[in-house]
Design an enzyme around this catalytic site. Structure first.
Site, PDB file in Angstrom:
ATOM      1  N   TRP A   3       0.831  -1.245   0.213  1.00 36.42           N
ATOM      2  CA  TRP A   3      -0.084   0.112  -0.436  1.00 36.42           C
ATOM      3  C   TRP A   3       1.215   1.519  -0.116  1.00 36.42           C
ATOM      4  O   TRP A   3       1.794   1.106   1.071  1.00 36.42           O
ATOM      5  CB  TRP A   3      -0.763   0.095   1.239  1.00 36.42           C
ATOM      6  CG  TRP A   3      -1.879   0.937   1.340  1.00 36.42           C
ATOM      7  CD1 TRP A   3      -3.020   1.191  -0.204  1.00 36.42           C
ATOM      8  CD2 TRP A   3      -2.217   1.504   2.849  1.00 36.42           C
ATOM      9  NE1 TRP A   3      -3.554   2.584   0.696  1.00 36.42           N
ATOM     10  CE2 TRP A   3      -3.310   2.572   2.302  1.00 36.42           C
ATOM     11  CE3 TRP A   3      -1.803   1.809   4.027  1.00 36.42           C
ATOM     12  CZ2 TRP A   3      -3.587   3.261   2.981  1.00 36.42           C
ATOM     13  CZ3 TRP A   3      -1.791   2.678   4.626  1.00 36.42           C
ATOM     14  CH2 TRP A   3      -2.762   3.584   4.237  1.00 36.42           C
ATOM     15  N   ASP A  38      -0.805  -5.705   9.261  1.00 36.86           N
ATOM     16  CA  ASP A  38      -1.425  -4.471   8.619  1.00 36.86           C
ATOM     17  C   ASP A  38      -2.315  -5.431   8.491  1.00 36.86           C
ATOM     18  O   ASP A  38      -2.226  -6.185   7.264  1.00 36.86           O
ATOM     19  CB  ASP A  38      -1.173  -3.135   7.941  1.00 36.86           C
ATOM     20  CG  ASP A  38      -2.318  -2.793   7.693  1.00 36.86           C
ATOM     21  OD1 ASP A  38      -3.045  -2.607   7.957  1.00 36.86           O
ATOM     22  OD2 ASP A  38      -1.803  -1.908   6.710  1.00 36.86           O
ATOM     23  N   ALA A  83      -6.029  -4.985   7.158  1.00 32.46           N
ATOM     24  CA  ALA A  83      -7.615  -3.870   7.139  1.00 32.46           C
ATOM     25  C   ALA A  83      -8.878  -4.597   6.284  1.00 32.46           C
ATOM     26  O   ALA A  83      -9.160  -4.121   6.906  1.00 32.46           O
ATOM     27  CB  ALA A  83      -6.771  -2.648   6.146  1.00 32.46           C
ATOM     28  N   LYS A  95     -13.223  -1.040   6.973  1.00 38.04           N
ATOM     29  CA  LYS A  95     -13.880  -1.974   5.630  1.00 38.04           C
ATOM     30  C   LYS A  95     -15.091  -3.284   6.200  1.00 38.04           C
ATOM     31  O   LYS A  95     -15.765  -3.225   5.504  1.00 38.04           O
ATOM     32  CB  LYS A  95     -12.853  -3.019   4.678  1.00 38.04           C
ATOM     33  CG  LYS A  95     -11.405  -2.114   5.087  1.00 38.04           C
ATOM     34  CD  LYS A  95     -11.347  -0.628   4.112  1.00 38.04           C
ATOM     35  CE  LYS A  95     -10.497   0.080   3.838  1.00 38.04           C
ATOM     36  NZ  LYS A  95      -9.697   1.141   2.652  1.00 38.04           N
TER      37      LYS A  95
HETATM   38  C1  LMR Z   1      -7.549   1.657  -0.394  1.00 33.93           C
HETATM   39  O1  LMR Z   1      -6.004   1.416  -0.553  1.00 33.93           O
HETATM   40  O2  LMR Z   1      -7.910   2.048  -1.657  1.00 33.93           O
HETATM   41  C2  LMR Z   1      -8.356   1.773   0.871  1.00 33.93           C
HETATM   42  O3  LMR Z   1      -6.567   1.566   1.490  1.00 33.93           O
HETATM   43  C3  LMR Z   1      -7.771   3.292   0.765  1.00 33.93           C
HETATM   44  C4  LMR Z   1      -6.665   4.553   1.150  1.00 33.93           C
HETATM   45  O4  LMR Z   1      -6.381   4.523   2.016  1.00 33.93           O
HETATM   46  O5  LMR Z   1      -6.229   4.351   0.354  1.00 33.93           O
END
Ligand code: LMR
Length: 394
Positions: free
Chosen positions: A127, A208, A210, A243
């Site tokens: 991410w 992590d 999520a 989520k």
């Molecule tokens: C994403 O990866 O789209 C989500 O986790 C939202 C974000 O804050 O980036």
């Protein structure tokens, strides 16, 4: 003073949201930011969340401050939801945080207090906000191999080889389930191999998680996190309720620090409270209270789990449909990985030119690395996406 500021790069995921909104085409398809959408394209408030909010509205008598760690009932309920008793409660320090992002941020800040020289290892890819937060806090990151674009799966041998090169005391950020952005996950046996390297090299896991409940189910999605936490003397876990409770804007997350013993947990707890105080004082309470209300009430919890299960199976069905359509149109199994992936995302492995053509010519918005949000589809748009991918040269 302010003119001395440097321009900051736009966040790739969030700027895609703006570009989608500005596109006037009626048949555009949004596969960008990770927000669940039902088949009608709505992101509904979950039934149990509405019911819990009603109950809170009726019964709450004060909005006075909570503690620095947030509502203890929330922390207890979340520790149980994520860890499922894998670790003795007195080894776990926990604080509520503003979302999963807040938990990651506080985790990196805690590492900075305890081990400023440690390198934080990130999957390639991860991410984008992970490296960005680490950089922002002046910490160092390194990458371990993760995604194998040839197979759409995990390059486990590459991953293990890279982790064997980490120095003792380094931190390894792992996605507990539903890897973002790729959708490719380790098997149970592969997690065992990762744990063996973490133990051998004396590394600290930072998990992590999520998307618990979006992959194979609430317990199945937490299984790897529980296994790592149970096997390691110390771990950090950043979890999000954005989520799985659909409460994105309420900013509800938790950071857990699992210490070797109760004394270590008490010390960690004091430091986590201190970090909350320095960064924003008390964490937001509304979302946390909603979550605690749901998790501690049998009826609300059962209804939440049922709705979450509908969400999960909807995404799984869309995965199967998309993999099937692409198999038919390409007469190959090169997109079969889409059905194997879990969670909201899959990285399709398309080059940036094709991602661009899809946006320009077909109104399909996906992140530049060809990550798609499966929940942005419905049974009508899956065939359109498959056709567009093939027409664009994918
Ligand atoms: C994403 O990866 O789209 C989500 O986790 C939202 C974000 O804050 O980036």
């Amino acid at each position: 003073m302010l003119e001395a500021l440097k321009e900051q790069p736009a966040d790739k995921i969030l700027s895609l949201m703006a570009a989608y909104r500005a596109d006037p085409r009626d048949d555009k398809i949004d596969l960008g930011v990770g927000v669940y959408k039902d088949p009608q394209g709505r992101t509904p408030v979950m039934r149990a969340v509405k019911a819990a909010e009603k109950r809170i509205w009726e019964r709450q008598e004060t909005k006075a401050y909570t503690g620095l760690a947030g509502d203890p009932a929330y922390c207890d309920a979340m520790v149980a939801l994520v860890l499922g008793g894998a670790v003795a409660r007195d080894r776990v320090a926990a604080v509520a945080t503003p979302g999963g992002t807040g938990a990651v941020r506080q985790a990196v800040d805690l590492v900075k207090q305890a081990a400023p020289g440690a390198t934080i290892w990130l999957s390639n890819p991860t991410w984008p906000n992970h490296p960005s937060i680490i950089r922002h806090l002046g910490m160092t990151s390194a990458e371990y191999r993760y995604f194998d674009s040839a197979t759409g799966g995990v390059d486990v041998e590459g991953m293990l080889e890279d982790l064997r090169g980490a120095a003792e005391g380094d931190v390894v950020l792992l996605h507990g389930c539903c890897h973002n952005p790729t959708g490719a996950n380790l098997t149970e046996a592969e997690w065992d191999r990762v744990i063996a390297v973490l133990q051998e090299r004396g590394l600290i896991p930072l998990i992590d998680i999520a998307y618990q409940g979006f992959g194979d189910g609430l317990d199945a999605d937490a299984a790897a996190t529980r296994k790592v936490a149970g096997a390691m003397p110390e771990s950090l876990i950043a979890a999000s309720c954005s989520k799985n409770f659909g409460i994105y804007r309420e900013r509800t997350g938790i950071l857990m620090a699992i210490a070797r013993d109760e004394g270590g947990a008490t010390l960690a707890q004091g430091n986590l409270n201190h970090l909350n105080r320095q960064n924003y004082s008390f964490p937001p309470d509304h979302g946390a209270r909603v979550v605690a209300t749901i998790l501690t009430d049998d009826e609300l919890r059962a209804d939440w789990q049922a709705e979450l299960e509908e969400v999960r199976s909807t995404m799984l069905e869309l995965r199967r449909q998309l993999a099937g359509e692409l198999a038919r149109l390409t007469n190959s199994d090169r997109y079969a990985f889409i059905a194997e992936h879990r969670g909201m995302f899959s990285r399709l492995g398309l080059p940036p030119e094709i991602v661009e053509t899809l946006r320009k010519d077909h109104g399909v918005y996906m992140v530049g690395d060809s990550r798609i949000n499966i929940a942005g589809l419905n049974t009508d748009t899956v065939p359109l996406l498959a056709k567009a991918i093939v027409a664009a040269g994918g």
